[in-house]
Write a protein that holds these residues in place. Sequence first.
Motif, PDB file in Angstrom:
ATOM      1  N   PRO A   1       0.806  -1.226   0.000  1.00 51.09           N
ATOM      2  CA  PRO A   1       0.000   0.000   0.000  1.00 51.09           C
ATOM      3  C   PRO A   1       0.837   1.273   0.000  1.00 51.09           C
ATOM      4  CG  PRO A   1      -0.867  -1.588   1.572  1.00 51.09           C
ATOM      5  CD  PRO A   1       0.446  -2.133   1.102  1.00 51.09           C
ATOM      6  N   ALA A   2       2.088   1.186   0.413  1.00 54.43           N
ATOM      7  CA  ALA A   2       2.951   2.365   0.448  1.00 54.43           C
ATOM      8  C   ALA A   2       3.346   2.843  -0.943  1.00 54.43           C
ATOM      9  CB  ALA A   2       4.214   2.054   1.248  1.00 54.43           C
ATOM     10  N   CYS A   3       3.357   1.939  -1.919  1.00 55.99           N
ATOM     11  CA  CYS A   3       3.923   2.231  -3.239  1.00 55.99           C
ATOM     12  C   CYS A   3       2.845   2.693  -4.214  1.00 55.99           C
ATOM     13  CB  CYS A   3       4.604   0.972  -3.781  1.00 55.99           C
ATOM     14  SG  CYS A   3       5.110   1.096  -5.509  1.00 55.99           S
ATOM     15  N   PRO A   4       3.020   3.827  -4.901  1.00 57.46           N
ATOM     16  CA  PRO A   4       1.980   4.316  -5.815  1.00 57.46           C
ATOM     17  C   PRO A   4       1.758   3.410  -7.012  1.00 57.46           C
ATOM     18  CG  PRO A   4       3.985   5.607  -6.062  1.00 57.46           C
ATOM     19  CD  PRO A   4       4.183   4.749  -4.855  1.00 57.46           C
TER      20      PRO A   4
ATOM     21  N   LYS B   1       3.794   7.443   4.399  1.00 59.09           N
ATOM     22  CA  LYS B   1       4.801   8.348   4.964  1.00 59.09           C
ATOM     23  C   LYS B   1       6.025   7.583   5.461  1.00 59.09           C
ATOM     24  CE  LYS B   1       2.030  10.549   7.817  1.00 59.09           C
ATOM     25  NZ  LYS B   1       1.591  11.549   8.820  1.00 59.09           N
ATOM     26  N   ARG B   2       5.803   6.456   6.115  1.00 62.16           N
ATOM     27  CA  ARG B   2       6.945   5.677   6.615  1.00 62.16           C
ATOM     28  C   ARG B   2       7.829   5.213   5.467  1.00 62.16           C
ATOM     29  NH1 ARG B   2       4.773   0.886   9.848  1.00 62.16           N
ATOM     30  NH2 ARG B   2       6.991   0.356   9.900  1.00 62.16           N
ATOM     31  N   HIS B   3       7.219   4.826   4.376  1.00 62.24           N
ATOM     32  CA  HIS B   3       8.012   4.343   3.240  1.00 62.24           C
ATOM     33  C   HIS B   3       8.934   5.436   2.712  1.00 62.24           C
ATOM     34  CE1 HIS B   3       9.226   2.512  -0.488  1.00 62.24           C
ATOM     35  NE2 HIS B   3       8.711   3.524  -1.173  1.00 62.24           N
ATOM     36  N   TYR B   4       8.389   6.573   2.371  1.00 57.65           N
ATOM     37  CA  TYR B   4       9.201   7.614   1.751  1.00 57.65           C
ATOM     38  C   TYR B   4      10.216   8.215   2.720  1.00 57.65           C
ATOM     39  CZ  TYR B   4       6.304   7.658  -2.472  1.00 57.65           C
ATOM     40  OH  TYR B   4       5.665   7.320  -3.636  1.00 57.65           O
ATOM     41  N   TYR B   5       9.772   8.537   3.916  1.00 58.87           N
ATOM     42  CA  TYR B   5      10.641   9.281   4.832  1.00 58.87           C
ATOM     43  C   TYR B   5      11.657   8.398   5.540  1.00 58.87           C
ATOM     44  CZ  TYR B   5       7.799  13.455   4.146  1.00 58.87           C
ATOM     45  OH  TYR B   5       7.158  14.545   3.588  1.00 58.87           O
TER      46      TYR B   5
END
Length: 333
Positions: free
Chosen positions: A54-57, A285-289
């Motif tokens: 779910p983190a990945c677009p 947010k956790r994925h990117y940051y």
Amino acid sequence: MNSYVSSSESGSFERDMDYLPDRITRGGRRPSDGPVVGEPWPVEPGRYCLVAAPACPWASRSLVVRKLLGLEDVLPLATPGPVHDERSWNFDEQPGGIDPVLGIHRLQEAYLARDPAYDKGITVPAMVDIPSGKVVTNDFPWITHDLFFEWSEHHRSDAPDLWPDHLRDEMEEVMERVFTDVNNGVYSCGFAGSQEAYEEAYDTLWSAMDWLEERLTTRRYLMGDEITEADVRLFTTLVRFDAVYHSHFKCNRSKLVELPALWGYARDLFQQPAFGETVDFEQIKRHYYVVQDDLNPTGIVPTGPDLKGWWTPHHRDQLAKDLTDRTNVRRAG
């Protein structure tokens, strides 16, 4: 890994689009369009697992389409957590750190089961053959394309027509600009290797965003009154815009909430279950940051933005009614 990325000598961002291009098709027939390597794989309910974080677009596209088409009962799902290392997406957040469908800890295991010498990106989404444990494809544009065209016998009875024939040519043009200038455009800003490359990417992104704002001022969805694949592709970037891309990728001319048509459009889609129920802002947010520590070396994850606005009324359904009324007036005249 999300995808291999690099910068050219000029500092401009380049995305590696070298994916495993096998296809899962109705009856295992050889498709007449797009890529296929070796023999195509046959559509079989329950045989394949969609691996989508779910983190990945790019993976979120497949989550939305799977739900829009009602494929949940025939296409099992594995959801890696938002934080991965240089080796692979993993299932650390599942009980025992093992995905219950595939029985693996790292997605890398499915890629190596297919090719022990595999040395390219371990990306999501991926379709994995459950019996063999081998990844079939990670070619994300064709995964959602084939979920619509090749899995049609298993769609719910009221599934939307995501690829309407009479709009296909225009839709392909719209999706090409959305991908190049917006979906990929935010990454071109975030991973630019020079000031000049960043400013060029920034200008390209905002030219496209202004074009979309104008287009969506007079129509409910990108292609008119009904949701299409084009809307799925744009939504997954818009829903991440204020939470990540505005600051983390320096796309900061405006926030999404400051763009009336785009903000209303994004809320319209978000409030429909197939879209909103596949979004996890905390994982995003956790994925990117956390993972992109070259851009955020402290690993601090922002607390904001305030998400309450996503559930506010959008009144986008009125656009379709107004268009119908105008059309009827013209015909009557």
